[in-house]
Design a protein around this motif. Structure first.
Motif, mmCIF file in Angstrom:
data_model
loop_
_atom_site.group_PDB
_atom_site.id
_atom_site.type_symbol
_atom_site.label_atom_id
_atom_site.label_comp_id
_atom_site.label_asym_id
_atom_site.label_seq_id
_atom_site.Cartn_x
_atom_site.Cartn_y
_atom_site.Cartn_z
ATOM 1 N N GLU A 140 0.816 -1.221 0.000
ATOM 2 C CA GLU A 140 0.000 0.000 0.000
ATOM 3 C C GLU A 140 0.850 1.271 0.000
ATOM 4 N N SER A 141 2.034 1.201 0.610
ATOM 5 C CA SER A 141 2.900 2.390 0.641
ATOM 6 C C SER A 141 3.397 2.742 -0.757
ATOM 7 N N LEU A 142 3.724 1.719 -1.556
ATOM 8 C CA LEU A 142 4.159 1.991 -2.930
ATOM 9 C C LEU A 142 3.009 2.606 -3.721
ATOM 10 N N ARG A 143 1.832 2.012 -3.575
ATOM 11 C CA ARG A 143 0.650 2.527 -4.277
ATOM 12 C C ARG A 143 0.417 3.992 -3.877
ATOM 13 N N VAL A 185 1.914 6.766 2.921
ATOM 14 C CA VAL A 185 3.226 6.133 2.742
ATOM 15 C C VAL A 185 3.941 5.996 4.084
ATOM 16 N N ASP A 186 4.292 4.756 4.430
ATOM 17 C CA ASP A 186 5.028 4.466 5.658
ATOM 18 C C ASP A 186 6.523 4.708 5.397
ATOM 19 N N PRO A 187 7.162 5.608 6.183
ATOM 20 C CA PRO A 187 8.575 5.924 5.926
ATOM 21 C C PRO A 187 9.492 4.703 5.984
ATOM 22 N N ALA A 188 9.214 3.756 6.906
ATOM 23 C CA ALA A 188 10.068 2.566 7.027
ATOM 24 C C ALA A 188 10.006 1.737 5.749
ATOM 25 N N VAL A 189 8.803 1.598 5.195
ATOM 26 C CA VAL A 189 8.625 0.811 3.971
ATOM 27 C C VAL A 189 9.244 1.554 2.787
ATOM 28 N N PHE A 190 9.049 2.866 2.754
ATOM 29 C CA PHE A 190 9.641 3.631 1.640
ATOM 30 C C PHE A 190 11.153 3.468 1.642
ATOM 31 N N TYR A 191 11.751 3.647 2.822
ATOM 32 C CA TYR A 191 13.215 3.652 2.878
ATOM 33 C C TYR A 191 13.803 2.263 2.643
ATOM 34 N N ALA A 192 13.249 1.254 3.334
ATOM 35 C CA ALA A 192 13.885 -0.064 3.322
ATOM 36 C C ALA A 192 13.440 -0.942 2.158
ATOM 37 N N ILE A 215 9.505 16.390 3.551
ATOM 38 C CA ILE A 215 9.140 15.004 3.191
ATOM 39 C C ILE A 215 10.399 14.132 3.098
ATOM 40 N N VAL A 216 11.417 14.650 2.393
ATOM 41 C CA VAL A 216 12.653 13.879 2.202
ATOM 42 C C VAL A 216 13.329 13.614 3.550
ATOM 43 N N THR A 217 13.283 14.596 4.446
ATOM 44 C CA THR A 217 13.865 14.416 5.787
ATOM 45 C C THR A 217 13.184 13.246 6.496
ATOM 46 N N LYS A 218 11.864 13.228 6.443
ATOM 47 C CA LYS A 218 11.110 12.176 7.139
ATOM 48 C C LYS A 218 11.327 10.803 6.496
ATOM 49 N N TYR A 219 11.280 10.771 5.152
ATOM 50 C CA TYR A 219 11.270 9.479 4.459
ATOM 51 C C TYR A 219 12.667 8.923 4.171
ATOM 52 N N THR A 250 16.155 10.637 5.763
ATOM 53 C CA THR A 250 17.097 10.833 6.873
ATOM 54 C C THR A 250 16.625 10.163 8.159
ATOM 55 N N VAL A 251 15.405 10.478 8.575
ATOM 56 C CA VAL A 251 14.885 9.922 9.827
ATOM 57 C C VAL A 251 14.695 8.413 9.672
ATOM 58 N N ALA A 252 14.156 7.992 8.511
ATOM 59 C CA ALA A 252 13.930 6.557 8.273
ATOM 60 C C ALA A 252 15.252 5.795 8.270
ATOM 61 N N ALA A 253 16.313 6.411 7.724
ATOM 62 C CA ALA A 253 17.633 5.760 7.686
ATOM 63 C C ALA A 253 18.168 5.575 9.101
ATOM 64 N N ALA A 254 18.012 6.613 9.913
ATOM 65 C CA ALA A 254 18.498 6.540 11.302
ATOM 66 C C ALA A 254 17.763 5.443 12.064
ATOM 67 N N LYS A 255 16.441 5.359 11.853
ATOM 68 C CA LYS A 255 15.646 4.334 12.553
ATOM 69 C C LYS A 255 16.027 2.939 12.069
#
Length: 412
Positions: A162-165, A225-232, A350-354, A356-361
């Motif tokens: 669903e995040s990709l969609r 869009v879930d940041p964890a799913v977007f990033y990973a 948006i980029v910070t959340k999806y 930078t923050v997602a990468a740190a998590k």
């Protein structure tokens, strides 16, 4: 598709059609086809099953068994766009099926040759671009209902559920929100040529409003869009093989060239809209940012690129506003600049959340797997931690273009 003679006398709607632009959809492909003709069944079968094939690590073996199909049965722009969408998604899945540490050096001939031929026919590069991912990858669930996210779906998908969609469809809604702004560009240029200050003022007001609506549409990213799913999960499949440490040598397209070729991944910088706004408003970015943005134009359909070049050749809006001495025009012009700078600031948020923050998590192991699927669930990608999927140093680039946008203001 071809333009007629004497474009200045052409009624306004026809100006857009010269550049394969739609009055209703702007840069979006109007009502894209969702199925290719019968001979291309093997492509469609794999494309419709991509998330499962990638998750089960079976895509590469499926591609190896795929027949090599001739592209000569493809007719017209719509079929070519769907073929490009399908082949680009299969290519990204094939490349990144095993994550960034399991890349391949060669795209097999049965995929590389048709992908190359379709790309040549459309004037697009043989890689997934914004055109495929968003502009040509949408369908209405109910053909009689409006273009709203609940009534939309993608045609082809990749891992990310669903995040990709959501990521694709929210980006599509940003493109749709820009349509009145695209029309305003044409009206503004005509108004300058005709010295019609009233129409120019109205066009600038409409442009500022459209950019504001684009920011509102972009805010919906948080809902879908879930940041964890977007990033990973999602991000790696948008990555290219130019300026990417995971694929330093590029990719050999077997049967096309013995030498590897390097192409940038999908990027918001490939959307024609902001290029068009920048040209109209006379915004001058830094040398480095300009070089990257101009390179991204090679990833646009040639008619869209031609639209940006046409705006560049038009009389300068900023000079016209300055020399008019009209305070109302100055205010309207500055409203456009301000709205565009705000849009770019919000993109940074948006980029910070999806990223930078997602990468740190992800590094801290806090990311919730959610509806994650695919190889990158095992280990978050690291090659592009500080870079965009297009290969730019993402924060310095985004902040630079935001700041140079602000500098485009006319001072009182």
């Amino acid at each position: 598709m071809e333009g007629g003679e004497g474009t200045e006398e052409t009624p306004l709607p026809l100006v857009l059609t010269r550049f394969q632009l739609s009055e209703e959809y702007g840069f979006l492909l109007p009502d894209p086809l969702t199925e290719l003709p019968e001979p291309y069944g093997p492509w469609m079968e794999i494309a419709h099953d991509l998330p499962q094939l990638i998750a089960s690590h079976q895509l590469r073996s499926q591609v190896h068994q795929m027949p090599q199909l001739s592209t000569q049965h493809l007719r017209g722009r719509e079929e070519l766009h769907l073929a490009h969408l399908v082949l680009s998604f299969i290519t990204m899945g094939y490349l990144w099926q095993e994550g960034e540490e399991g890349t391949v050096k060669v795209l097999p001939q049965n995929l590389a040759v048709p992908f190359w031929e379709v790309s040549q026919a459309l004037g697009l590069p043989p890689i997934l671009s914004h055109t495929d991912f968003v502009l040509a990858n949408w369908r209405r669930k109910n053909p009689n209902r409006p273009l709203e996210i609940e009534n939309l779906d993608t045609i082809i998908s990749l891992p990310g559920g669903e995040s990709l969609r959501g990521f694709i469809l929210v980006t599509l809604l940003v493109e749709k929100a820009a349509v009145p702004g695209i029309k305003a560009i044409v009206q503004a240029i005509c108004a300058i040529l005709q010295l019609d200050e009233e129409t120019l003022h109205k066009a600038l007001q409409e442009l500022a409003e459209a950019i504001g609506d684009m920011s509102k549409a972009l805010k919906r990213m948080h809902d879908y869009v879930d940041p964890a799913v977007f990033y990973a999960v999602i991000r790696i499949f948008l990555s290219g093989w130019k300026d990417n440490p995971a694929m330093p040598d590029g990719l050999i397209y077997e049967g096309v060239s013995d030498e590897p070729m390097a192409y940038s991944g999908g990027s918001a910088a490939q959307s024609t809209i902001l290029h068009a706004f920048d040209e109209l408003l006379g915004i001058r970015h830094s040398e480095e940012s300009t070089a990257f943005l101009h390179r991204m134009r090679d990833y646009m359909p040639p008619p869209h690129r031609a639209f940006v070049e046409e705006i560049h050749r038009a009389p300068s809006l900023k000079q016209h506003v300055l020399s008019s001495g009209d305070a109302r025009l100055c205010t309207a012009f500055n409203r456009c600049i301000s709205a565009l700078a705000e849009f770019r600031s919000y993109h940074i948020t948006i980029v910070t959340k999806y990223i930078t923050v997602a990468a740190a998590k992800a590094k801290a192991g806090q990311a919730d797997p959610g509806d994650r699927a695919g190889p990158s669930a095992v280990k978050p990608p690291s090659a592009l931690e500080a870079k965009g999927t297009g290969g730019s140093h993402i924060f310095s680039f985004l902040k630079s273009v935001r700041d140079t946008t602000r500098e485009g203001m006319i001072s009182a």
